[in-house]
Write a protein that holds these residues in place. Structure first.
Motif, short mmCIF file in Angstrom:
data_model
loop_
_atom_site.label_atom_id
_atom_site.label_comp_id
_atom_site.label_asym_id
_atom_site.label_seq_id
_atom_site.Cartn_x
_atom_site.Cartn_y
_atom_site.Cartn_z
N LYS A 190 0.83 -1.20 0.00
CA LYS A 190 0.00 0.00 0.00
C LYS A 190 0.86 1.25 0.00
O LYS A 190 0.54 2.24 -0.67
CB LYS A 190 -0.92 0.01 1.23
N THR A 191 1.96 1.21 0.75
CA THR A 191 2.78 2.41 0.92
C THR A 191 4.24 2.23 0.52
O THR A 191 5.01 3.18 0.57
CB THR A 191 2.75 2.87 2.39
N HIS A 247 -1.99 -1.44 -9.41
CA HIS A 247 -3.31 -1.10 -8.88
C HIS A 247 -3.25 0.34 -8.41
O HIS A 247 -2.28 0.75 -7.75
CB HIS A 247 -3.66 -2.03 -7.72
N GLY A 249 -4.58 1.86 -6.08
CA GLY A 249 -4.59 2.05 -4.64
C GLY A 249 -3.32 1.61 -3.94
O GLY A 249 -3.24 1.64 -2.71
N TYR A 250 -2.30 1.22 -4.71
CA TYR A 250 -1.08 0.68 -4.12
C TYR A 250 0.16 1.40 -4.66
O TYR A 250 0.25 1.68 -5.86
CB TYR A 250 -0.95 -0.81 -4.41
#
Length: 336
Positions: A190-191, A247, A249-250
């Protein structure tokens, strides 16, 4: 046109096998030795062979790299075993990065020494780093590898990212606990701007029982990613075998290496040289083709001509599907 002119003309043409595949990527093993004891590779630790030839010297490695550059190689990956165990690894990185035609220099490592060596590697021309991390759970990582050092490795990865080195991490897919590990990795990505590559467990001569108990098809994870909105990226000509997904969101990406898929070998673009100077046309070939005597002469053109002559022996595919692992007893022998 005389013989020398014809030879030079041939060397300028991209290396291509009889099936039309072109080879832009060299994986050069610099040592068989590894200090980890991973369950799927060296569960009992590294054991030296009494009749094994010495490893390639830095000068010999440079001869190999220059020869492959003449043949159109754009990317060189230094691998092992564990390459950081070679004290002259920075000199090898520098030799590769300064070779005309080589656009990218990469290393595959277990990361054990990473915090103390990454700055030096970067200063000598390292572009890309692949670190093996089979679990983000510290206890499970220690159980799989035999070393309780995950926090140190993650610190080294953070430093590599600060330096601008492209970072990929490798995780072997193991059936037991796969879903829990996937969720841990997804949370990390994610981060964290790295590419995590799931590698389907491959059978070798030494791990047949382990393979039978732990093999998980990469297609299982891949379909989950697609269903969750991950999108496949185009593949560059010097890329490794992974299919990479992104993605929105990642921060990170996910790749999958699935050697048991039916079309896996169609896009093969890489050749391997062992730490003893043998050309491996496939990771699972029966044996390497010995180039050591030619390499020792330092004659770059002679090495390139020898490789071009031998490429015709490359098979259309490995035979893993039928349980034929060739001469690969474990993956540390030639670096995966």
């Amino acid at each position: 046109m005389n013989k020398q002119e014809i030879s030079q003309k041939n060397l300028q043409e991209p290396l291509q096998d009889r099936y039309g595949r072109r080879f832009y990527y060299l994986r050069l093993s610099v040592t068989d030795v590894c200090n980890f004891r991973c369950d799927y590779c060296l569960p009992d630790g590294y054991r030296a062979s009494g009749h094994q030839q010495p490893e390639l010297s830095t000068a010999e490695a440079e001869t190999v790299i220059r020869a492959f550059a003449q043949l159109g190689t754009r990317k060189v990956r230094l691998s092992g075993g564990e390459p950081s165990l070679r004290k002259d690894l920075p000199e090898m990185i520098r030799a590769a990065s300064q070779t005309p035609g080589i656009e990218r220099v990469a290393i595959t490592s277990n990361g054990y020494k990473l915090p103390s060596v990454i700055d030096t590697w970067h200063q000598n021309g390292l572009d890309q780093l692949n670190i093996s991390i089979d679990s983000l759970d510290t206890d499970e990582f220690a159980r799989i590898t035999g070393h309780d050092c995950l926090p140190k490795i993650l610190t080294g990865i953070d430093r590599a990212l600060e330096l601008g080195v492209q970072v990929k991490t490798n995780a072997v897919l193991l059936s037991d606990g796969a879903q829990a590990r996937l969720q841990q990795f997804l949370a990390w990505l994610k981060t964290t701007p790295v590419t995590l590559r799931f590698i389907e467990l491959m059978q070798t001569g030494d791990n047949r029982d382990y393979f039978a108990s732990n093999h998980l098809r990469g297609a299982t994870i891949e379909q989950q990613l697609i269903d969750s909105g991950w999108q496949l990226l185009p593949r560059s000509i010097d890329a490794g075998p992974a299919r990479e997904y992104v993605h929105p969101g990642y921060a990170g990406r996910i790749g999958l290496i699935t050697p048991y898929s039916k079309d896996f070998c169609d896009s093969c673009n890489r050749l391997r040289i062992s730490a003893q100077g043998k050309l491996h046309l496939c990771l699972f070939a029966d044996a390497g083709l010995d180039l050591r005597e030619t390499i020792r002469t330092g004659d770059v053109q002679a090495v390139a001509e020898r490789v071009r002559a031998l490429i015709g022996n490359k098979e259309l595919s490995h035979y893993l599907q039928r349980g034929d692992t060739g001469g690969t007893q474990n993956l540390s022998i030639i670096g995966g």
